[in-house]
Motif scaffolding. Structure first.
Motif, PDB file in Angstrom:
ATOM      1  N   MET A 195       0.829  -1.193   0.000  1.00  0.00           N
ATOM      2  CA  MET A 195       0.000   0.000   0.000  1.00  0.00           C
ATOM      3  C   MET A 195       0.867   1.247   0.000  1.00  0.00           C
ATOM      4  SD  MET A 195      -2.977  -1.055   2.710  1.00  0.00           S
ATOM      5  CE  MET A 195      -3.665   0.596   2.619  1.00  0.00           C
ATOM      6  N   TYR A 221     -16.195   5.894   2.063  1.00  0.00           N
ATOM      7  CA  TYR A 221     -15.609   5.221   0.900  1.00  0.00           C
ATOM      8  C   TYR A 221     -16.348   5.612  -0.385  1.00  0.00           C
ATOM      9  CZ  TYR A 221     -14.088   1.579  -2.316  1.00  0.00           C
ATOM     10  OH  TYR A 221     -13.591   0.916  -3.416  1.00  0.00           O
ATOM     11  N   SER A 260      -9.953   7.617  -6.668  1.00  0.00           N
ATOM     12  CA  SER A 260     -10.021   6.206  -7.035  1.00  0.00           C
ATOM     13  C   SER A 260      -9.152   5.369  -6.107  1.00  0.00           C
ATOM     14  CB  SER A 260      -9.569   6.013  -8.488  1.00  0.00           C
ATOM     15  OG  SER A 260      -8.243   6.488  -8.655  1.00  0.00           O
ATOM     16  N   GLU A 261      -9.563   4.128  -5.910  1.00  0.00           N
ATOM     17  CA  GLU A 261      -8.816   3.224  -5.035  1.00  0.00           C
ATOM     18  C   GLU A 261      -7.591   2.695  -5.770  1.00  0.00           C
ATOM     19  OE1 GLU A 261      -9.417  -1.213  -3.155  1.00  0.00           O
ATOM     20  OE2 GLU A 261     -11.142   0.150  -3.074  1.00  0.00           O
ATOM     21  N   GLY A 265      -5.044   0.976  -3.738  1.00  0.00           N
ATOM     22  CA  GLY A 265      -4.454  -0.044  -2.884  1.00  0.00           C
ATOM     23  C   GLY A 265      -5.396  -0.369  -1.750  1.00  0.00           C
ATOM     24  N   PHE A 266      -5.167  -1.506  -1.102  1.00  0.00           N
ATOM     25  CA  PHE A 266      -6.023  -1.896   0.011  1.00  0.00           C
ATOM     26  C   PHE A 266      -5.248  -2.817   0.944  1.00  0.00           C
ATOM     27  CE2 PHE A 266      -6.448  -5.173  -3.164  1.00  0.00           C
ATOM     28  CZ  PHE A 266      -6.464  -6.358  -2.443  1.00  0.00           C
ATOM     29  N   GLY A 289      -8.105  -1.076   5.482  1.00  0.00           N
ATOM     30  CA  GLY A 289      -8.120   0.206   4.817  1.00  0.00           C
ATOM     31  C   GLY A 289      -7.952   0.139   3.312  1.00  0.00           C
ATOM     32  N   THR A 290      -8.348   1.228   2.663  1.00  0.00           N
ATOM     33  CA  THR A 290      -8.112   1.423   1.241  1.00  0.00           C
ATOM     34  C   THR A 290      -7.346   2.725   1.061  1.00  0.00           C
ATOM     35  OG1 THR A 290     -10.301   2.467   1.054  1.00  0.00           O
ATOM     36  CG2 THR A 290     -10.133   0.137   0.468  1.00  0.00           C
ATOM     37  N   HIS A 297      -6.413   5.919  -1.647  1.00  0.00           N
ATOM     38  CA  HIS A 297      -7.045   6.591  -2.785  1.00  0.00           C
ATOM     39  C   HIS A 297      -6.153   7.718  -3.314  1.00  0.00           C
ATOM     40  CE1 HIS A 297     -11.018   4.689  -1.856  1.00  0.00           C
ATOM     41  NE2 HIS A 297     -10.455   4.638  -0.668  1.00  0.00           N
ATOM     42  N   ARG A 324      -5.931   7.708   2.875  1.00  0.00           N
ATOM     43  CA  ARG A 324      -6.175   6.346   3.359  1.00  0.00           C
ATOM     44  C   ARG A 324      -7.441   6.352   4.210  1.00  0.00           C
ATOM     45  NH1 ARG A 324      -5.343   3.006   7.797  1.00  0.00           N
ATOM     46  NH2 ARG A 324      -4.655   0.866   7.317  1.00  0.00           N
ATOM     47  N   ALA A 360      -9.963   3.783   6.567  1.00  0.00           N
ATOM     48  CA  ALA A 360     -10.163   2.499   7.240  1.00  0.00           C
ATOM     49  C   ALA A 360     -11.463   2.569   8.032  1.00  0.00           C
ATOM     50  CB  ALA A 360      -8.999   2.179   8.171  1.00  0.00           C
TER      51      ALA A 360
END
Length: 248
Positions: free
Chosen positions: A1, A29, A38-39, A41-42, A46-47, A49, A60, A62
Motif C-alpha cells: 500500500m 468510501y 479512485s482506489e 491499494g487496500f 483500509g483502502t 485513494h 487512506r 479504514a
C-alpha cells in the motif's frame, strides 16, 4: 500500500483543503470514489485513494481505527528518525465518532520486486533480538525472496547488508527506535516497505491491525480502557448467572 511521511502542518494538505467532508464509516468510501479519489491499494482494514488533481498525496480510509492510526500518532509525537527519510510523512489524521480513520499523506511507491536491498530491509523489520521468528513469517519471506533466509546475520546477506548500510545508514536505527516506542511487535508483512521520492526505503504501516488508540488523549484512552474492563466484568457476571443452577 501507499503511505505517508510527516510534513510541516502549515503547508500540509488537510482533508478539508482537499474538499473531503464525508468521513463516516458508512459513507466515506463511496464519497471518495464519487469525488474522483479512485482506489489504488487496500489492506486488511483500509483502502488508499489517489486523485488526478492531487498527484503528490494519497488519502487512506479504514472503517476502524487500526494500527496505522497508532503509527501516525507515534510519528506525530516524534522519536529518533521520525522526521527522517525512512518514516512516512503524515499530513492530516481524523478519527470519526464511530471509529473510522482517515489520513492524508505524501504518496510513496512500491519498490521493484527485484530491488537488491528489499529482502534485507524487510529482514530488519522482522528481526526480534533473542526471539525466534514465527514460521508463518519465515515461510512468507522464503516465498518472496527464495535466495535469502530471513535472518539479518545469515551469510546470504553478506555484501547486501554492507551495501545497504552504506546507502542508508539511518534505516536500522530508525527501525530500532520505532521498536522501542511501539506498543506491540512490528509486523514484517511483505508490503510494509515502500519507496520515497528520493529512492530511500520507507517503513510503512508496520504495526499490527488492532489499534491501541494512541491518537486519543491520555484521558480518552483511560476512559476507553475503563469501559472495556467494565464490559468484560459485566459479561463475566452475566455468564456466571447464566450458569447458575435453577432452584427446584
Amino acid at each position: 500500500m501507499f503511505g505517508f511521511r510527516i510534513q510541516d502542518k502549515t503547508s500540509s494538505p488537510s482533508l478539508a483543503a482537499l474538499g473531503i467532508v464525508e468521513r463516516s464509516e458508512a459513507r466515506a468510501y463511496a464519497a471518495l470514489i464519487a469525488t474522483g479519489w479512485s482506489e489504488i491499494g487496500f489492506g486488511y482494514h483500509g483502502t488508499v485513494h489517489a486523485h488526478p488533481d492531487h498527484p503528490g498525496v494519497v488519502v487512506r480510509f479504514a472503517r476502524k481505527a487500526d494500527g496505522f492510526g497508532d503509527y501516525a500518532a507515534l510519528l506525530r509525537t516524534g522519536f529518533a528518525g521520525s522526521d527522517g527519510p525512512h518514516a512516512p510523512r503524515i499530513h492530516d489524521l481524523h478519527v470519526s465518532r464511530c471509529g473510522a480513520l482517515m489520513t492524508v499523506g505524501a504518496r510513496l511507491s512500491d519498490p521493484p520486486r527485484d530491488a537488491w536491498w528489499l529482502a534485507y530491509a524487510h529482514a530488519v523489520i522482522a528481526d526480534h533480538p533473542g526471539v525466534a521468528m514465527d514460521e508463518g513469517v519465515r515461510d512468507r519471506f522464503r516465498v518472496a525472496w527464495p535466495a535469502h533466509e530471513p535472518r539479518i546475520d545469515h551469510a546470504s546477506f553478506d555484501g547486501i547488508r554492507e551495501a545497504f548500510r552504506a546507502a542508508w545508514p539511518g534505516y536500522e536505527a530508525y527501525v530500532a527506535a520505532l521498536r522501542t516506542v511501539s506498543p506491540q511487535g512490528l509486523d514484517p508483512n511483505i508490503g510494509n516497505v515502500l519507496v520515497g521520492i528520493d529512492g530511500s526505503p520507507v517503513v510503512n504501516d508496520p504495526l499490527c491491525d488492532d489499534g491501541y488508540g494512541l491518537w486519543r488523549s491520555p484521558l480518552a484512552r483511560g476512559l476507553a480502557r475503563y469501559a472495556e474492563v467494565s464490559r468484560r466484568l459485566a459479561g463475566e457476571v452475566l455468564g456466571r448467572l447464566g450458569r447458575a443452577p435453577v432452584p427446584v
